[in-house]
Design a protein around this motif. Structure first.
Motif, PDB file in Angstrom:
ATOM      1  N   GLU A  33      15.882  18.183 -10.851  1.00  0.00           N
ATOM      2  CA  GLU A  33      17.052  18.789 -11.485  1.00  0.00           C
ATOM      3  C   GLU A  33      16.993  18.622 -13.004  1.00  0.00           C
ATOM      4  N   PRO A  34      17.503  19.623 -13.753  1.00  0.00           N
ATOM      5  CA  PRO A  34      17.429  19.559 -15.227  1.00  0.00           C
ATOM      6  C   PRO A  34      18.076  18.305 -15.812  1.00  0.00           C
ATOM      7  N   ALA A  35      19.221  17.902 -15.291  1.00  0.00           N
ATOM      8  CA  ALA A  35      19.881  16.710 -15.829  1.00  0.00           C
ATOM      9  C   ALA A  35      19.028  15.458 -15.630  1.00  0.00           C
ATOM     10  N   TYR A  75       9.574  25.217 -14.205  1.00  0.00           N
ATOM     11  CA  TYR A  75      10.525  25.758 -15.171  1.00  0.00           C
ATOM     12  C   TYR A  75       9.977  26.961 -15.937  1.00  0.00           C
ATOM     13  N   SER A  98      13.109  21.740 -22.587  1.00  0.00           N
ATOM     14  CA  SER A  98      14.408  21.311 -22.078  1.00  0.00           C
ATOM     15  C   SER A  98      15.540  21.530 -23.074  1.00  0.00           C
ATOM     16  N   ASP A 104      18.663  25.334 -17.645  1.00  0.00           N
ATOM     17  CA  ASP A 104      19.309  25.070 -16.355  1.00  0.00           C
ATOM     18  C   ASP A 104      19.263  26.273 -15.411  1.00  0.00           C
ATOM     19  N   ASP A 105      18.764  27.424 -15.849  1.00  0.00           N
ATOM     20  CA  ASP A 105      18.767  28.633 -15.026  1.00  0.00           C
ATOM     21  C   ASP A 105      17.693  28.533 -13.943  1.00  0.00           C
TER      22      ASP A 105
END
Length: 489
Positions: A33-35, A75, A98, A104-105
């Motif tokens: 996940e991006p976070a 990504y 990032s 986040d897409d």
């Protein structure tokens, strides 16, 4: 009844550098996940030194080169087939990517696919999975699965049937469950494909355990409690191992002692000749600060020209060696010394010098006076006893029942090795009035010596092995006179 063969397990479907087995993977590495990626690749602000240390360790452990390449691919970035970027370069690329607004897409992950290509891969995987599931839950294989007793057996029999039976929905097994004796990496990869299901491995060696559950916090707490218990068990095992090693060492010493005392036991069993003191003895000596060597110490006791007086040669090296005079009274010891000392002086005359007197012996005038006093005592029989020896004798403990006490005077050399050098310094020592030996009655086959000698334990047991001499005999008059503690009265 014949059963249809089991359908093959679903195989990942490949396309555009990805593999699909329920979700997209790159070299068996899923998308993070991006976070979580931002938390991992950027140093946390306002963190304490301990938190920074933990963050660096996690980054070093997780962000390896294959993982970085896989996340870059997930990504929507491409590196090319001949990319030779280092780990730091890949990490910097991911950091820059990032920071973009569309990081986040989720659609970035599908940029590499042509229109309809991913949908075709997904349909192919689902068709394989449906065929395999229908084959598993039909006929004999289902019956074999149901007949297994434990969850570990069912998991090892077929991971897909196991997950379908027990983890198809959260209400079947709502709480974390532990598993051991399994292929951990294979099971963890299979659990990762089930959405919402979480697993964590904890422990080492035979304590290794895999916890599976729907609540991540509960699984982590179960692993934490199990890790504490495993650590406590490991400490107990280490303590038991030390105790086992200690007991094994004690048994080894007991066997060595039994071997060392075998001649003594044979002597006691077959004694038919001399039941006196004279003979050969093995001695149990504990050297202070020196490793004990079994069977390396001995005492040789023999008669002298005076009745009731004995001489003993002893060797307790590396601590001390020399000659002991034994008698049941100090008067007999003193009388014997006055008899043998003139013989020693007649055989090896010495010249008194200032240098000799400074080494610990008496001055010339005192030495001459002591010789005159010795001559006077020789004429009177040498029956006088020194005040120091009388005071020492008054403090001695009572003679144990069934024992005979012999007072002793010893003269010998003490070996001392200074820590700063490898050379051995030899000092002359004498002991008078402060030591004794208690012999057992009857056969007199053993004794307990209270010998105040430097570098060794004061209480020394000895065991007679035979009545004839076995070792080298050193006479009292052959030993050099000792330090200032020695005086002939």
């Amino acid at each position: 009844m014949e059963y249809e063969p089991l359908a093959p397990k679903p195989q990942p479907v490949f396309g555009q550098g990805f593999e699909y087995n329920g979700r997209l993977m790159v070299n068996d590495i899923p998308r993070v996940e991006p976070a979580e990626i931002k938390r991992l690749i950027f140093e946390p602000r306002g963190a304490s030194p301990e938190q920074l240390h933990e963050w660096r360790e996690e980054l070093f452990r997780v962000a390896i080169k294959p993982w970085l390449k896989a996340q870059i691919r997930h990504y929507g970035m491409t590196l090319g087939y001949t990319d030779n970027s280092s780990k730091d370069e890949l990490l910097e690329i991911l950091r820059k990517e990032s920071l973009k607004p569309d990081f986040d897409d989720i659609s970035r992950q599908y940029r590499a696919f042509m229109p309809g290509q991913f949908e075709k891969m997904k349909a192919d995987w689902e068709a394989q999975s449906t065929a395999y599931k229908e084959s598993c839950f039909s006929g004999r294989r289902q019956a074999d699965f149901d007949n297994l007793a434990t969850l570990e057996e069912k998991l090892n029999f077929d991971i897909d049937m196991f997950l379908e039976t027990y983890y198809s929905r959260p209400d079947i097994l709502p709480h974390p469950m532990p598993f051991r004796g399994i292929n951990f990496d294979f099971v963890m990869a299979a659990v990762a494909q089930v959405e919402g299901l979480y697993c964590q491995k904890v422990g080492n060696d035979f304590q290794k355990m895999l916890w599976i559950g729907w609540d991540k916090k509960e699984v982590k707490q179960a692993c934490k409690e199990y890790a504490a218990l495993a650590k406590e068990n490991a400490a107990v095992r280490r303590q038991m191992k030390k105790q086992h090693a200690f007991l094994a060492h004690e048994k080894k010493l007991e066997r060595a002692a039994a071997t060392r005392l075998k001649p003594h036991r044979e002597y006691v069993a077959n004694v038919v000749r001399n039941r006196g003191l004279e003979g050969s003895y093995i001695v149990e000596v504990t050297h202070l600060g020196v490793q004990r060597q079994a069977g390396s110490s001995w005492v040789e006791i023999r008669k002298t020209i005076l009745d009731g007086v004995f001489e003993a040669t002893f060797n307790f090296m590396p601590a001390v060696e020399g000659v002991i005079i034994l008698a049941q009274s100090d008067d007999d010891i003193q009388r014997y010394i006055h008899l043998v000392e003139p013989l020693r002086r007649a055989q090896a005359p010495t010249v008194q010098t200032d240098e000799a007197s400074s080494s610990g012996s008496q001055t010339g005038s005192k030495r001459k006076r002591s010789e005159n006093e010795s001559a006077d005592q020789g004429r009177t029989g040498g029956s006088s006893q020194t005040p120091a020896s009388k005071r020492a004798r008054s403090d001695l403990p009572a003679v144990p029942a069934g024992h005979t006490r012999y007072y002793i005077r010893w003269r010998g050399t003490v070996g001392i090795t200074p820590p700063a050098s490898g050379a051995t310094k030899v000092l002359r020592e004498n002991g008078e009035g402060e030591s004794w030996i208690d012999f057992t009655e009857g056969e007199k086959a053993q004794f307990i010596a209270h010998l105040k000698v430097p570098l060794i334990n004061e209480v020394i047991p000895g065991y007679k092995i035979q009545d004839r001499n076995m070792y080298e005999i050193v006479k009292w008059e052959a030993r050099p006179e000792g330090s200032r503690h020695y005086s002939l009265r």
